[in-house]
Scaffold this motif. Structure first.
Motif, PDB file in Angstrom:
ATOM      1  N   HIS A 104       0.825  -1.203   0.000  1.00 28.82           N
ATOM      2  CA  HIS A 104       0.000   0.000   0.000  1.00 28.82           C
ATOM      3  C   HIS A 104       0.864   1.260   0.000  1.00 28.82           C
ATOM      4  O   HIS A 104       0.628   2.204  -0.762  1.00 28.82           O
ATOM      5  CB  HIS A 104      -0.920  -0.024   1.219  1.00 28.82           C
ATOM      6  N   VAL A 105       1.888   1.257   0.839  1.00 26.61           N
ATOM      7  CA  VAL A 105       2.797   2.409   0.924  1.00 26.61           C
ATOM      8  C   VAL A 105       3.681   2.487  -0.316  1.00 26.61           C
ATOM      9  O   VAL A 105       3.848   3.560  -0.915  1.00 26.61           O
ATOM     10  CB  VAL A 105       3.660   2.323   2.199  1.00 26.61           C
ATOM     11  N   ARG A 106       4.227   1.345  -0.707  1.00 28.79           N
ATOM     12  CA  ARG A 106       5.161   1.306  -1.842  1.00 28.79           C
ATOM     13  C   ARG A 106       4.524   1.779  -3.135  1.00 28.79           C
ATOM     14  O   ARG A 106       5.097   2.567  -3.891  1.00 28.79           O
ATOM     15  CB  ARG A 106       5.688  -0.116  -2.005  1.00 28.79           C
ATOM     16  N   ASP A 107       3.294   1.298  -3.394  1.00 29.21           N
ATOM     17  CA  ASP A 107       2.634   1.594  -4.664  1.00 29.21           C
ATOM     18  C   ASP A 107       1.708   2.799  -4.600  1.00 29.21           C
ATOM     19  O   ASP A 107       1.057   3.139  -5.592  1.00 29.21           O
ATOM     20  CB  ASP A 107       1.863   0.357  -5.140  1.00 29.21           C
ATOM     21  N   LYS A 108       1.627   3.417  -3.423  1.00 32.14           N
ATOM     22  CA  LYS A 108       0.845   4.647  -3.230  1.00 32.14           C
ATOM     23  C   LYS A 108      -0.607   4.488  -3.691  1.00 32.14           C
ATOM     24  O   LYS A 108      -1.132   5.301  -4.455  1.00 32.14           O
ATOM     25  CB  LYS A 108       1.514   5.824  -3.943  1.00 32.14           C
ATOM     26  N   HIS A 109      -1.245   3.421  -3.218  1.00 28.91           N
ATOM     27  CA  HIS A 109      -2.641   3.183  -3.583  1.00 28.91           C
ATOM     28  C   HIS A 109      -3.561   4.227  -2.945  1.00 28.91           C
ATOM     29  O   HIS A 109      -3.312   4.679  -1.820  1.00 28.91           O
ATOM     30  CB  HIS A 109      -3.071   1.788  -3.148  1.00 28.91           C
ATOM     31  N   ALA A 110      -4.609   4.594  -3.652  1.00 28.89           N
ATOM     32  CA  ALA A 110      -5.535   5.624  -3.171  1.00 28.89           C
ATOM     33  C   ALA A 110      -6.480   5.105  -2.093  1.00 28.89           C
ATOM     34  O   ALA A 110      -7.015   5.888  -1.301  1.00 28.89           O
ATOM     35  CB  ALA A 110      -6.346   6.173  -4.340  1.00 28.89           C
ATOM     36  N   LYS A 123      -8.021   3.998   1.184  1.00 30.45           N
ATOM     37  CA  LYS A 123      -7.681   4.228   2.588  1.00 30.45           C
ATOM     38  C   LYS A 123      -7.674   2.888   3.306  1.00 30.45           C
ATOM     39  O   LYS A 123      -8.624   2.114   3.205  1.00 30.45           O
ATOM     40  CB  LYS A 123      -8.705   5.169   3.226  1.00 30.45           C
ATOM     41  N   GLY A 162       2.713   2.149   9.016  1.00 30.91           N
ATOM     42  CA  GLY A 162       2.185   3.176   8.124  1.00 30.91           C
ATOM     43  C   GLY A 162       0.681   3.125   7.932  1.00 30.91           C
ATOM     44  O   GLY A 162       0.153   3.673   6.958  1.00 30.91           O
TER      45      GLY A 162
END
Length: 293
Positions: free
Chosen positions: A154-160, A162, A188
């Motif tokens: 989630h953090v690595r790929d910057k998913h929208a 929440k 995170g």
């Protein structure tokens, strides 16, 4: 007062892909008290509901639509397609899942589908506590592995989407709540320490602290939202796990017609007059609204 704030178009609070679930959580009446049949909503019925809701006013569409009710939605074979359909319709979609079911592959698919928010339920803080709280199927090691892997992606790929880890705070885990929060914030993730509520079950009231509403105030739910169960039955409350107070069925009626129909009007009148002795609401009212009754 509630009637003045009621909108002509209903807020679809929850739509239930399935009421199947392998967990037996101490804070949920499903495992021991749910008697309605277990089943899976058809994609056609799901789309019918979403197609109606997407035409509603913007202030209704802005509200969260939970793709769950009394089951583990990840068990539905078309949950990704359902999430995609609802997201593409402009709905603010939310899922609540059990951590052992939330594999990195399922997470990636749901992120891509456009889920606005995914709540990962955990509650436990070690192997034994997790099984005490969520039953024999609960696998703490698998839960931690899944959450850790998904959080990294989630953090690595910057998913929208929440992503939230939730602990339902009860007497048995309240002393570990701060530690729980720090642990998962360290990955995170947002952490939600949610206050416990005993549904309408008197035997659950000793599990933890819960909020009561002011005396003489009727339950606000019948004026605020509705829930669609997997077979299309519309109920007026997210706590109606057996579908006792059915207002109609979306297979043969629109949500808006049900919301503004005679069954709902009668139910609201009963709630306003406190004449609910023959409904499941009696048990709830005795827990949350004990004064002046």
């Amino acid at each position: 007062m509630f009637a003045l704030k009621r909108t002509s178009q209903p807020h679809l609070h929850q739509i239930e892909p399935t009421n199947a679930c392998p967990y037996s959580c101490v804070m949920c009446p499903r495992a021991s008290k749910m008697t309605r049949p277990v089943g899976y909503m058809s994609m056609n019925l799901f789309c019918k509901v979403i197609d109606e809701v997407k035409t509603y006013a913007k202030k209704i569409l802005a509200k969260e639509v939970e793709l769950f009710h009394f089951g583990e939605s990840l068990l539905h074979p078309e949950i990704v397609e359902m999430t995609t359909y609802a997201a593409n319709a402009g709905l603010n979609t939310v899922l609540s899942v059990n951590a052992p079911e939330f594999t990195i592959d399922k997470a990636a698919a749901l992120f891509k589908a456009g889920a606005d928010k995914i709540i990962i339920s955990l509650d436990g803080y070690d192997h034994d506590s997790y099984k005490r709280f969520r039953g024999s199927h609960a696998d703490y090691e698998k839960a931690v592995k899944n959450i850790s892997e998904v959080a990294l992606m989630h953090v690595r790929d910057k998913h929208a989407t929440k992503l939230v880890v939730r602990m339902i705070v009860i007497n048995e885990n309240i002393d570990r709540a701060v530690e729980f929060k720090k642990k998962w914030q360290g990955h995170g993730l947002e952490v939600d320490l949610r206050e416990f509520f005993p549904w309408g079950e008197k035997e659950m009231v000793d599990l933890g602290n819960f909020e009561k509403y002011p005396a003489f105030m009727p339950c606000p739910f019948p004026w605020q939202y509705l829930v669609v169960q997997w077979n299309g039955d519309v109920v007026a409350c997210c706590r109606d796990y057996n579908g006792k107070n059915v207002m109609g069925n979306v297979a043969d009626s629109s949500l808006q017609d049900i919301w503004n129909g005679p069954a709902y009007d009668h139910f609201r009148k009963c709630m306003a007059d406190a004449s609910y002795a023959d409904s499941i609401c009696q048990h709830c009212m005795e827990i949350y609204y004990t004064e002046g009754k």
